[in-house]
Design a protein around this motif. Sequence first.
Motif, PDB file in Angstrom:
ATOM      1  N   LYS A  20      -7.863  -7.838  -9.933  1.00  0.00           N
ATOM      2  CA  LYS A  20      -7.295  -6.875  -8.996  1.00  0.00           C
ATOM      3  C   LYS A  20      -7.475  -5.486  -9.586  1.00  0.00           C
ATOM      4  O   LYS A  20      -7.278  -5.280 -10.778  1.00  0.00           O
ATOM      5  CB  LYS A  20      -5.802  -7.141  -8.783  1.00  0.00           C
TER       6      LYS A  20
ATOM      7  N   LYS B 183      -7.157   1.048  -6.015  1.00  0.00           N
ATOM      8  CA  LYS B 183      -8.106   1.919  -5.346  1.00  0.00           C
ATOM      9  C   LYS B 183      -7.349   3.079  -4.714  1.00  0.00           C
ATOM     10  O   LYS B 183      -6.272   2.887  -4.145  1.00  0.00           O
ATOM     11  CB  LYS B 183      -8.859   1.137  -4.276  1.00  0.00           C
TER      12      LYS B 183
ATOM     13  N   GLU C 165       0.861  -1.167   0.000  1.00  0.00           N
ATOM     14  CA  GLU C 165       0.000   0.000   0.000  1.00  0.00           C
ATOM     15  C   GLU C 165       0.903   1.224   0.000  1.00  0.00           C
ATOM     16  O   GLU C 165       1.878   1.277   0.727  1.00  0.00           O
ATOM     17  CB  GLU C 165      -0.863  -0.012   1.260  1.00  0.00           C
TER      18      GLU C 165
ATOM     19  N   GLU D 247      -7.769   6.167  -1.937  1.00  0.00           N
ATOM     20  CA  GLU D 247      -8.562   6.748  -0.861  1.00  0.00           C
ATOM     21  C   GLU D 247      -7.922   8.070  -0.476  1.00  0.00           C
ATOM     22  O   GLU D 247      -6.763   8.111  -0.077  1.00  0.00           O
ATOM     23  CB  GLU D 247      -8.596   5.816   0.351  1.00  0.00           C
TER      24      GLU D 247
ATOM     25  N   LYS E  63      -4.004   1.453  -2.998  1.00  0.00           N
ATOM     26  CA  LYS E  63      -3.885   0.056  -2.603  1.00  0.00           C
ATOM     27  C   LYS E  63      -4.597  -0.828  -3.610  1.00  0.00           C
ATOM     28  O   LYS E  63      -5.488  -0.386  -4.336  1.00  0.00           O
ATOM     29  CB  LYS E  63      -4.422  -0.180  -1.198  1.00  0.00           C
TER      30      LYS E  63
ATOM     31  N   VAL F 246      -7.029  -3.840  -4.499  1.00  0.00           N
ATOM     32  CA  VAL F 246      -8.200  -4.511  -3.946  1.00  0.00           C
ATOM     33  C   VAL F 246      -8.604  -5.604  -4.921  1.00  0.00           C
ATOM     34  O   VAL F 246      -8.595  -5.398  -6.138  1.00  0.00           O
ATOM     35  CB  VAL F 246      -9.368  -3.509  -3.767  1.00  0.00           C
ATOM     36  N   GLU F 247      -8.955  -6.762  -4.385  1.00  0.00           N
ATOM     37  CA  GLU F 247      -9.389  -7.865  -5.254  1.00  0.00           C
ATOM     38  C   GLU F 247     -10.899  -7.864  -5.360  1.00  0.00           C
ATOM     39  O   GLU F 247     -11.598  -7.853  -4.354  1.00  0.00           O
ATOM     40  CB  GLU F 247      -8.889  -9.193  -4.695  1.00  0.00           C
ATOM     41  N   ARG F 248     -11.386  -7.845  -6.581  1.00  0.00           N
ATOM     42  CA  ARG F 248     -12.826  -7.945  -6.821  1.00  0.00           C
ATOM     43  C   ARG F 248     -13.158  -9.393  -7.131  1.00  0.00           C
ATOM     44  O   ARG F 248     -12.461 -10.040  -7.899  1.00  0.00           O
ATOM     45  CB  ARG F 248     -13.237  -7.067  -7.995  1.00  0.00           C
TER      46      ARG F 248
END
Length: 100
Positions: free
Chosen positions: A75, A78, A41, A80, A51, A53-55
């Motif tokens: 993957k 993302k 990250e 933030e 970072k 993120v796995e969908r």
Amino acid sequence: MNKNDLIESVAEEFELTKTYARDLVDRVFEKIMVAVNSGEEVALFGFGRFKVVERRARTGRNPQTGETVKIPARKVLKFEAAKALKESLNPKRRPRKKAA
């Protein structure tokens, strides 16, 4: 602002050549990409974090035919935004004083 605008801005602000500023900006992006690709990250204080993120796999629908389609797991990157960045976008307003 695009990448060239960023390079020009850095070059002007720090009195660098555009070539050197381009190398700096490219290296920063490269370091972020390498870190994210290795699963790390990347947190930039006051700006935000990147970072992976796995969908999960899911079913979707083709909008042209209406046919159901399987969408594979993947993957995604993302971002933030940090609290300081969010607050700079939406500054808090002082409450109005009530009339007596």
